[in-house]
Write a protein that holds these residues in place. Structure first.
Motif, short mmCIF file in Angstrom:
data_model
loop_
_atom_site.label_atom_id
_atom_site.label_comp_id
_atom_site.label_asym_id
_atom_site.label_seq_id
_atom_site.Cartn_x
_atom_site.Cartn_y
_atom_site.Cartn_z
N ARG A 72 43.05 44.49 45.60
CA ARG A 72 42.84 45.21 46.85
C ARG A 72 41.36 45.49 47.06
N VAL A 73 40.65 45.80 45.98
CA VAL A 73 39.21 46.02 46.08
C VAL A 73 38.53 44.75 46.58
N LEU A 74 38.94 43.60 46.02
CA LEU A 74 38.39 42.32 46.46
C LEU A 74 38.68 42.08 47.94
N GLU A 75 39.90 42.33 48.35
CA GLU A 75 40.28 42.11 49.74
C GLU A 75 39.53 43.05 50.69
N SER A 76 39.08 44.20 50.18
CA SER A 76 38.35 45.14 51.02
C SER A 76 36.90 44.71 51.25
N GLY A 77 36.43 43.70 50.46
CA GLY A 77 35.08 43.18 50.69
C GLY A 77 34.11 43.35 49.54
N ILE A 78 34.61 43.67 48.33
CA ILE A 78 33.76 43.83 47.15
C ILE A 78 34.14 42.77 46.12
N ALA A 79 33.16 41.98 45.68
CA ALA A 79 33.42 40.95 44.66
C ALA A 79 32.53 41.19 43.45
N LEU A 80 33.05 40.88 42.28
CA LEU A 80 32.32 41.03 41.02
C LEU A 80 32.07 39.67 40.39
N CYS A 81 30.81 39.39 40.09
CA CYS A 81 30.44 38.22 39.30
C CYS A 81 30.27 38.74 37.87
N PRO A 82 31.22 38.48 36.97
CA PRO A 82 31.29 39.22 35.70
C PRO A 82 30.27 38.78 34.66
N GLU A 83 30.04 39.67 33.73
CA GLU A 83 29.22 39.37 32.57
C GLU A 83 29.86 38.22 31.77
N GLY A 84 29.02 37.30 31.30
CA GLY A 84 29.54 36.19 30.51
C GLY A 84 30.19 35.09 31.33
N ARG A 85 30.04 35.17 32.66
CA ARG A 85 30.51 34.13 33.61
C ARG A 85 32.01 34.09 33.78
N ARG A 86 32.76 34.05 32.67
CA ARG A 86 34.23 34.10 32.71
C ARG A 86 34.83 33.02 33.60
N ILE A 87 34.23 31.85 33.59
CA ILE A 87 34.85 30.74 34.32
C ILE A 87 36.05 30.22 33.52
N PHE A 88 36.85 29.38 34.15
CA PHE A 88 38.00 28.76 33.47
C PHE A 88 37.53 27.40 32.94
N PRO A 89 37.29 27.29 31.61
CA PRO A 89 36.63 26.10 31.07
C PRO A 89 37.44 24.81 31.19
N HIS A 90 38.77 24.91 31.25
CA HIS A 90 39.61 23.71 31.29
C HIS A 90 39.97 23.29 32.72
N LEU A 91 39.47 24.05 33.71
CA LEU A 91 39.66 23.68 35.11
C LEU A 91 38.38 23.08 35.66
#
Length: 234
Positions: A72-91
């Motif tokens: 809901r926070v994301l949908e309200s207009g706030i996005a977080l680019c997290p520490e350590g990137r946290r990408i999905f390595p196998h995608l």
């Protein structure tokens, strides 16, 4: 635009935040600097709804979002680019981006967001088919930023975006943050590289052991003897 008031966050018996208050005005770049364990990441995670606060409030565009679910926070207009990137390595790069755009209301909206990410990071377009885990550290950071922008947020929160990057890539990352801000997005930046963060910040807060001990314009803190001594190697 964003207001945090008397925020307290505990992890078990550890008090990570001890009643901090801060404001992020629309269109600005605000940075939080401090040593490891000062509470910088806890602040962003509390705003994003990823941890519960013990007390205090978070207000976004006049609405109390304290305790709101992260989606809901994301949908309200706030996005977080997290520490350590946290990408999905196998995608793949493209799949990572599309996951960031899960809140888009149509395929066309998602496609447009992907194109914006590729325009900002041409290297991601070249590597759209590659698995995220095969990218270099700098490219993974670009992917993490691109994914955060997929929901077209008004406020982007960056958690240690320069961590683990070579100096030349650090400069590139901060230039990207400037560009994102110039395009009309508000930025809240957590960063251990105090010099780089203060150079681009309109306003800054210094966190120490869960409390704000100093605050002021970025340029002022860049020249503050206490900040120089503690964080800038003076």
């Amino acid at each position: 635009m964003l207001r945090v008031e008397n925020l307290c966050v505990n992890y078990g018996g550890i008090q990570a935040l001890r009643g901090i208050s801060l404001e992020v005005p629309e269109g600005g770049i605000v940075t939080l600097i401090g040593a490891n364990g000062a509470g910088k990441s806890s602040t962003l995670r509390a705003i994003a709804g990823l941890v519960r606060n013990k007390s205090g409030s978070v207000t976004w565009k006049g609405k109390n979002i304290t305790g709101m679910q992260p989606e809901r926070v994301l949908e309200s207009g706030i996005a977080l680019c997290p520490e350590g990137r946290r990408i999905f390595p196998h995608l793949t790069v493209l799949e990572n981006l599309r996951l960031g755009g899960y809140s888009c209301k149509s395929r066309g909206e998602a496609d447009a967001a992907v194109e914006r990410a590729f325009a900002l990071f041409p290297r991601l377009r070249e590597r759209s088919w590659q698995k995220g885990g095969t990218l270099s550290g700098g490219e993974q950071q670009m992917l993490a930023v691109g994914r955060a922008l997929m929901s077209s947020p008004e406020l982007v929160m960056f958690d240690e975006p320069s961590m683990g990057l070579a100096p030349i890539l650090v400069e590139e990352v901060f230039e990207i943050i400037r560009q994102i801000n110039k395009e009309g997005r508000t930025v809240l930046l957590v960063e251990q590289n105090a010099f780089a963060a203060l150079k681009i910040a309109d306003y800054a807060y210094v966190l120490e052991v869960g409390q704000i001990t100093l605050q002021g314009k970025g340029e002022e803190l860049l020249n503050d003897s206490r900040v120089i001594s503690a964080y800038l190697g003076g």
